[in-house]
Design an enzyme around this catalytic site. Structure first.
Site, short mmCIF file in Angstrom:
data_model
loop_
_atom_site.label_atom_id
_atom_site.label_comp_id
_atom_site.label_asym_id
_atom_site.label_seq_id
_atom_site.Cartn_x
_atom_site.Cartn_y
_atom_site.Cartn_z
N SER A 98 156.18 29.17 25.02
CA SER A 98 155.05 28.56 24.31
C SER A 98 154.45 29.52 23.28
N HIS A 138 151.37 29.21 20.09
CA HIS A 138 150.50 28.42 19.23
C HIS A 138 151.01 28.57 17.82
N TYR A 181 143.01 32.70 31.45
CA TYR A 181 142.58 31.32 31.21
C TYR A 181 142.06 30.72 32.52
N GLN A 231 153.49 40.72 13.44
CA GLN A 231 152.74 40.68 12.19
C GLN A 231 152.51 39.27 11.64
N CYS A 277 157.02 34.18 10.66
CA CYS A 277 157.78 35.31 11.17
C CYS A 277 158.07 36.28 10.03
N ARG A 306 139.29 58.30 3.93
CA ARG A 306 138.02 58.41 3.21
C ARG A 306 137.04 57.32 3.66
N LYS A 307 137.57 56.18 4.01
CA LYS A 307 136.69 55.06 4.42
C LYS A 307 135.81 55.45 5.61
P1 FAD Z 1 161.43 49.32 -0.78
O1 FAD Z 1 161.61 49.20 0.68
O2 FAD Z 1 160.75 50.51 -1.32
O3 FAD Z 1 162.88 49.21 -1.44
C1 FAD Z 1 163.12 49.47 -2.79
C2 FAD Z 1 164.58 49.87 -2.99
O4 FAD Z 1 164.85 49.93 -4.36
C3 FAD Z 1 164.91 51.23 -2.41
O5 FAD Z 1 166.02 51.11 -1.54
C4 FAD Z 1 165.26 52.08 -3.63
O6 FAD Z 1 166.30 53.01 -3.37
C5 FAD Z 1 165.72 51.03 -4.62
N1 FAD Z 1 165.54 51.40 -6.03
C6 FAD Z 1 164.39 51.78 -6.65
N2 FAD Z 1 164.63 51.96 -7.97
C7 FAD Z 1 165.93 51.69 -8.18
C8 FAD Z 1 166.76 51.67 -9.35
N3 FAD Z 1 166.30 51.93 -10.54
N4 FAD Z 1 168.04 51.36 -9.19
C9 FAD Z 1 168.56 51.06 -7.97
N5 FAD Z 1 167.82 51.05 -6.85
C10 FAD Z 1 166.53 51.34 -6.96
N6 FAD Z 1 156.04 47.24 6.83
C11 FAD Z 1 155.76 46.31 7.74
O7 FAD Z 1 155.55 45.15 7.38
N7 FAD Z 1 155.73 46.60 9.07
C12 FAD Z 1 155.95 47.84 9.51
O8 FAD Z 1 155.89 48.08 10.72
C13 FAD Z 1 156.24 48.85 8.58
N8 FAD Z 1 156.46 50.11 8.99
C14 FAD Z 1 156.73 51.06 8.07
C15 FAD Z 1 156.94 52.36 8.51
C16 FAD Z 1 157.24 53.35 7.60
C17 FAD Z 1 157.44 54.75 8.10
C18 FAD Z 1 157.33 53.05 6.21
C19 FAD Z 1 157.67 54.12 5.20
C20 FAD Z 1 157.11 51.76 5.78
C21 FAD Z 1 156.80 50.77 6.69
N9 FAD Z 1 156.52 49.47 6.30
C22 FAD Z 1 156.27 48.50 7.22
C23 FAD Z 1 156.44 49.11 4.87
C24 FAD Z 1 157.71 48.38 4.37
O9 FAD Z 1 158.84 49.10 4.72
C25 FAD Z 1 157.59 48.17 2.87
O10 FAD Z 1 156.47 47.38 2.59
C26 FAD Z 1 158.83 47.47 2.34
O11 FAD Z 1 159.97 48.25 2.57
C27 FAD Z 1 158.71 47.20 0.83
O12 FAD Z 1 159.87 46.52 0.45
P2 FAD Z 1 160.45 46.56 -1.02
O13 FAD Z 1 161.78 45.89 -0.95
O14 FAD Z 1 159.46 46.00 -1.96
O15 FAD Z 1 160.63 48.08 -1.40
P1 NAP Z 2 147.86 51.67 3.65
O1 NAP Z 2 147.88 50.99 4.96
O2 NAP Z 2 147.28 51.01 2.48
O3 NAP Z 2 147.16 53.09 3.88
C1 NAP Z 2 146.99 54.01 2.87
C2 NAP Z 2 146.06 55.14 3.36
O4 NAP Z 2 145.90 56.06 2.33
C3 NAP Z 2 144.70 54.67 3.75
O5 NAP Z 2 144.33 55.36 4.92
C4 NAP Z 2 143.81 55.08 2.58
O6 NAP Z 2 142.56 55.31 3.18
C5 NAP Z 2 144.52 56.31 2.06
N1 NAP Z 2 144.42 56.48 0.61
C6 NAP Z 2 144.61 55.57 -0.37
N2 NAP Z 2 144.47 56.12 -1.57
C7 NAP Z 2 144.20 57.44 -1.38
C8 NAP Z 2 143.96 58.54 -2.24
N3 NAP Z 2 143.97 58.40 -3.57
N4 NAP Z 2 143.69 59.72 -1.69
C9 NAP Z 2 143.66 59.89 -0.36
N5 NAP Z 2 143.89 58.88 0.51
C10 NAP Z 2 144.15 57.67 0.00
O7 NAP Z 2 149.34 52.03 3.23
P2 NAP Z 2 150.50 52.79 3.97
O8 NAP Z 2 150.04 53.47 5.21
O9 NAP Z 2 151.12 53.60 2.93
O10 NAP Z 2 151.48 51.63 4.39
C11 NAP Z 2 152.14 50.83 3.38
C12 NAP Z 2 152.30 49.40 3.85
O11 NAP Z 2 153.18 49.37 4.95
C13 NAP Z 2 150.99 48.81 4.29
O12 NAP Z 2 150.89 47.49 3.84
C14 NAP Z 2 151.08 48.83 5.78
O13 NAP Z 2 150.40 47.75 6.38
C15 NAP Z 2 152.56 48.71 6.02
N6 NAP Z 2 152.88 49.34 7.30
C16 NAP Z 2 152.69 48.62 8.41
C17 NAP Z 2 152.92 49.19 9.63
C18 NAP Z 2 152.74 48.38 10.88
O14 NAP Z 2 152.92 48.91 11.97
N7 NAP Z 2 152.43 47.11 10.82
C19 NAP Z 2 153.33 50.50 9.72
C20 NAP Z 2 153.53 51.22 8.56
C21 NAP Z 2 153.28 50.63 7.34
P3 NAP Z 2 141.25 55.76 2.39
O15 NAP Z 2 141.30 55.04 1.08
O16 NAP Z 2 140.10 55.35 3.27
O17 NAP Z 2 141.35 57.22 2.29
FE1 SF4 Z 3 157.69 39.91 14.16
FE2 SF4 Z 3 158.81 37.53 13.66
FE3 SF4 Z 3 159.17 38.62 16.01
FE4 SF4 Z 3 156.74 37.70 15.33
S1 SF4 Z 3 158.60 36.52 15.62
S2 SF4 Z 3 157.21 39.60 16.35
S3 SF4 Z 3 156.72 38.18 13.17
S4 SF4 Z 3 159.87 39.45 14.06
#
Ligand code: FAD
Ligand code: NAP
Ligand code: SF4
Length: 695
Positions: free
Chosen positions: A35, A37, A188, A361, A375, A586-587
């Site tokens: 189940s 929602h 519940y 998420q 999803c 910073r927040k």
């Molecule tokens: P990217 O993943 O940055 O992919 C861009 C690709 O383009 C790269 O492979 C790069 O090599 C390629 N590229 C760039 N320029 C060129 C060029 N000129 N020619 C050829 N190739 C090129 N998101 C979540 O939703 N949940 C999470 O739990 C989560 N955990 C994360 C944990 C970590 C440690 C990190 C770093 C990120 C995490 N994220 C998570 C964020 C998520 O991975 C990114 O939001 C997502 O990968 C963005 O997708 P994108 O395809 O836009 O870019």
């Molecule tokens: P983010 O969640 O936007 O966090 C960025 C952090 O950097 C914030 O703490 C922000 O806080 C700080 N920051 C921003 N500008 C700054 C500056 N100029 N100087 C100093 N600090 C600065 O982004 P992210 O951690 O890079 O993650 C990228 C994306 O991947 C996000 O959308 C995130 O949700 C996703 N992600 C998700 C997961 C997950 O488990 N679901 C895990 C990893 C990543 P302050 O502005 O308050 O300093």
């Molecule tokens: Fe993540 Fe999709 Fe699984 Fe929900 S169903 S936990 S959004 S992969």
């Protein structure tokens, strides 16, 4: 989408595909879609959309579907604002014939899609967790996570709740369901009668355990009387409620026996109350972590027992069944991630399954934010009437630049629709930032998404060119009809004096181990990546997600001896690296507030237990040989660290887009390349899938 009546099954998974005879009816295999929602329950066209959603899963081969929870009355449910902004009860209540009519659409669609698939409606009376001012409970005790204090039920009120359950089940039967699931867990209504801390009555409904069981058992008996013998009645019990002072094993075992005697067809095991402080479905929970608890329940009864939680691939389900842990395996989120899960398993193609990575998420986080469920890896989930990948009648030659989540989703959807797609990436492997995410302990499931995409690229015939940095000249020479820029993001380098000091490194270097992280570390930026990096550098030993004993230790669970709730009296023991870490932002808001609603607390708790110092309201002044100089609430502080890791968000890689523009070549930009702020994989995949469905 119509399916053959019965899937053939596959030699690889003989138990998963063996039917189960319930006497009066038969389940075609051992898989249950648990189940969830959907949020569609509250929408004007919700029944049509739910019909399409569930029918696709039935056609995809699942044995039995359990719908999202439906309240038997007003006091058990949630009041939402209708389109006119007035408080109204949504379709998630079933207490009248009129309300039953909508459900017919769902049951008919499911049975037409697969005549031998079953669908049961979950009856969910939220008790003290209900969101309405008339909510009720055995005692007037507000839940830690409840919105209001419930009214204590009097004798007539108790009788009404029992009668309402029976009426709801009867209406579900008349609407064409094959059965009902009554939820007797999670905090519940029914479960709050069972536990002393929520049931302090001294009448026949409280006091001794026999008395506390009386209400849930009366509900089962009256439901059975109302629906007759040939209707599936599933009862969901908290086999381990994860509460300090929760139910003892002896109480669980006795309840299971009494539930059987009261007339249930099947027992479903659940492992939590929503207020518990143990993660039970997040991605850091090992696969099938709780099935051994189900096995103990199964030994106590002779009716079939369902297990669940973190079972996301067919081999995991098969192993659970082979060990005799359960008769049936419930997979809820995996059926969101891939509606064709069971069909692919039946065809012996597990590598083609789009695996649920347990991120929550787009499913649970959406539910708790009152958004429609979907999803992260499959944005079509719950959008089956809106987002479809129809074959194109005008195939194009498309270049997709960037093989991160956005590029992968775009390329595979466009190619599935019949376009000729070339996917480029400068890296040696597909995945973009997912290749960093998969290295974080507890995020091992991210490997599965990359495996899925690798398979899918080959399946739909995408040409993949790796190790190729793409510029305008390459696009021009390729003579493409359409170019998609999915070049993602680059880490932001904030403008802090001393940012070029040798002790400073980016998160990529820290995660990949390209540079050695010291013993005293400042992490600048406490978003998702700041948390992940801090987790990685403070972690020691095997990942809890891969080792159930480590998981049990970290969260203070005793699976073997099952003290009350499985957790009573046990101190969590968290292994940690020999490193002192400051995580800051910073927040002024509490650190970690922006993390996922249903998983953020687990990350905050873990880092707290590892002794990480979390600082908010920080101003960064300077990095020098002495460390990081900051102001916290205008108080100067020096953090004498030897490493500073920058996790300060990202900026779009928009260079290619600009150079294409300059060369007069049009392009479409998706994912992080378009907008880096708050861009995550959910948004990247969603955006790309909708655009690729239209090209
Ligand atoms: P990217 O993943 O940055 O992919 C861009 C690709 O383009 C790269 O492979 C790069 O090599 C390629 N590229 C760039 N320029 C060129 C060029 N000129 N020619 C050829 N190739 C090129 N998101 C979540 O939703 N949940 C999470 O739990 C989560 N955990 C994360 C944990 C970590 C440690 C990190 C770093 C990120 C995490 N994220 C998570 C964020 C998520 O991975 C990114 O939001 C997502 O990968 C963005 O997708 P994108 O395809 O836009 O870019
Ligand atoms: P983010 O969640 O936007 O966090 C960025 C952090 O950097 C914030 O703490 C922000 O806080 C700080 N920051 C921003 N500008 C700054 C500056 N100029 N100087 C100093 N600090 C600065 O982004 P992210 O951690 O890079 O993650 C990228 C994306 O991947 C996000 O959308 C995130 O949700 C996703 N992600 C998700 C997961 C997950 O488990 N679901 C895990 C990893 C990543 P302050 O502005 O308050 O300093
Ligand atoms: Fe993540 Fe999709 Fe699984 Fe929900 S169903 S936990 S959004 S992969």
């Amino acid at each position: 989408m119509n399916a053959p009546a019965t899937l053939p099954g596959h030699d690889q998974y003989p138990r998963l595909f063996s039917p189960l005879d319930l006497g009066f009816t038969r389940l075609r295999n051992r898989s249950i879609m648990g189940s969830m929602h959907t949020g569609l329950e509250e929408m004007a066209d919700g029944f049509e959309r739910m019909a399409a959603f569930y029918a696709e899963r039935a056609a995809g081969g699942v044995g039995m579907i359990i719908t999202g929870g439906i309240s038997p009355n007003e006091e058990g449910g949630i009041v939402v604002n209708n389109e006119q902004g007035e408080a109204a009860f949504a379709a998630s209540k079933l207490s009248t014939d009129t309300e039953a009519a909508g459900h017919r659409l769902v049951t008919t669609a499911v049975h037409e899609a697969a005549p031998d698939a079953k669908i049961c409606m979950q009856i969910l009376h939220m008790g003290p967790l209900a969101y309405n001012e008339g909510l009720v409970a055995p005692s007037a005790i507000r839940s830690r996570i409840g919105a209001f204090t419930p009214r204590e039920l009097d004798e007539a009120g108790i009788e009404k709740q029992i009668a309402d359950h029976a009426n709801c089940a009867k209406l579900a039967q008349s609407a064409g369901y094959d059965g009902v699931e009554i939820i007797g867990s999670a905090g519940y209504l029914l479960s709050t009668f069972l536990v002393e801390k929520t049931n302090q009555r001294q009448d026949q409904w409280g006091g001794s355990y026999q008395n506390r069981m009386r209400f849930p058992l009366a509900v089962i008996r009256r439901v059975r009387e109302a629906v007759g013998p040939d209707f599936i009645v599933i009862f969901r019990i908290a086999a381990m409620d994860m509460l300090q002072g929760g139910m003892s094993w002896e109480e669980v075992a006795l309840l299971a026996k009494e539930v059987e005697a009261a007339g249930a067809t099947i027992i479903s095991t659940h492992f939590t109350w929503h207020e518990s402080q143990v993660p039970t479905i997040a991605t850091m929970v090992p696969r099938a972590a709780f099935t051994r608890v189900t096995q103990r329940v199964r030994r106590e009864v002779s009716i079939p027992v369902i297990t669940s939680n973190r079972i996301n691939m067919p081999d995991v389900a098969e192993d659970v069944l082979e060990r005799g842990d359960a008769d049936l395996v419930s997979m809820a989120r995996p059926m969101l991630a891939d509606s064709q899960f069971m069909r692919k398993a039946a065809e012996g193609r597990p590598e083609a399954i789009n695996t649920c990575i347990a991120c929550n998420q787009a499913c649970l986080d959406h539910t708790f934010n009152m958004k429609v469920t979907s999803c992260l890896v499959n944005p079509r989930a719950c959008h089956e009437t809106l987002l479809n990948y129809a074959p194109t009648d005008a195939p194009k030659k498309i270049a997709v630049v960037g093989a991160g989540p956005a590029g992968l989703a775009y390329a595979t959807v466009a190619a599935e629709r019949g376009h000729r797609v070339t996917l480029f990436d400068e890296a040696a492997e597909i995945g973009g930032q997912f290749n960093l995410a998969k290295r974080v302990p507890g995020k091992e499931e991210f490997h599965e998404t990359l495996r899925y995409y690798k398979h899918q690229l080959a399946e739909v015939g995408v040409e993949v060119i790796l190790g190729q940095r793409v510029d305008g000249a390459i696009i021009k020479a390729g003579d493409f009809d359409h170019t998609v820029v999915a070049t993602g993001i680059s880490p932001r380098r904030p403008d802090i004096p001393g940012i070029d000091h040798p002790m400073v490194m980016g998160y990529i270097e820290a995660i990949t181990g390209q540079r050695e992280v010291g013993k005293k570390v400042a992490v600048i930026g406490a978003g998702g990546i700041g948390f992940d990096v801090t987790d990685l550098i403070t972690h020691a030993g095997p990942s809890a997600a891969l080792d159930i004993n480590v998981f049990a230790k970290e969260w203070g669970i005793d699976f073997e001896h099952h003290p009350r709730g499985g957790v009573t009296g046990i101190e969590p023991e968290v292994a940690r690296a020999d490193r002192e870490v400051w995580l800051m932002q910073r927040k002024e808001t509490p650190v970690g507030r922006g993390l996922g609603k249903t998983t953020g607390w687990t990350h905050r708790l873990t880092l707290n237990r590892r002794g990480v110092h979390m600082l908010n309201g920080v101003q960064y002044r300077q990095i020098d040989d002495r460390g990081l100089h900051i102001l916290v609430g205008n108080e100067p502080r020096l953090l004498e660290v030897d490493t500073v890791i920058i996790c300060a968000g990202q900026e779009s890689n928009d260079g290619l887009q600009h150079s294409l523009q300059k060369a007069g070549l049009s392009s479409e930009v998706v994912g992080g390349a378009k907008e880096a702020l708050e861009l995550d994989a959910k948004e990247a995949i969603n955006q790309a899938s909708w655009l690729a469905a239209l090209i």
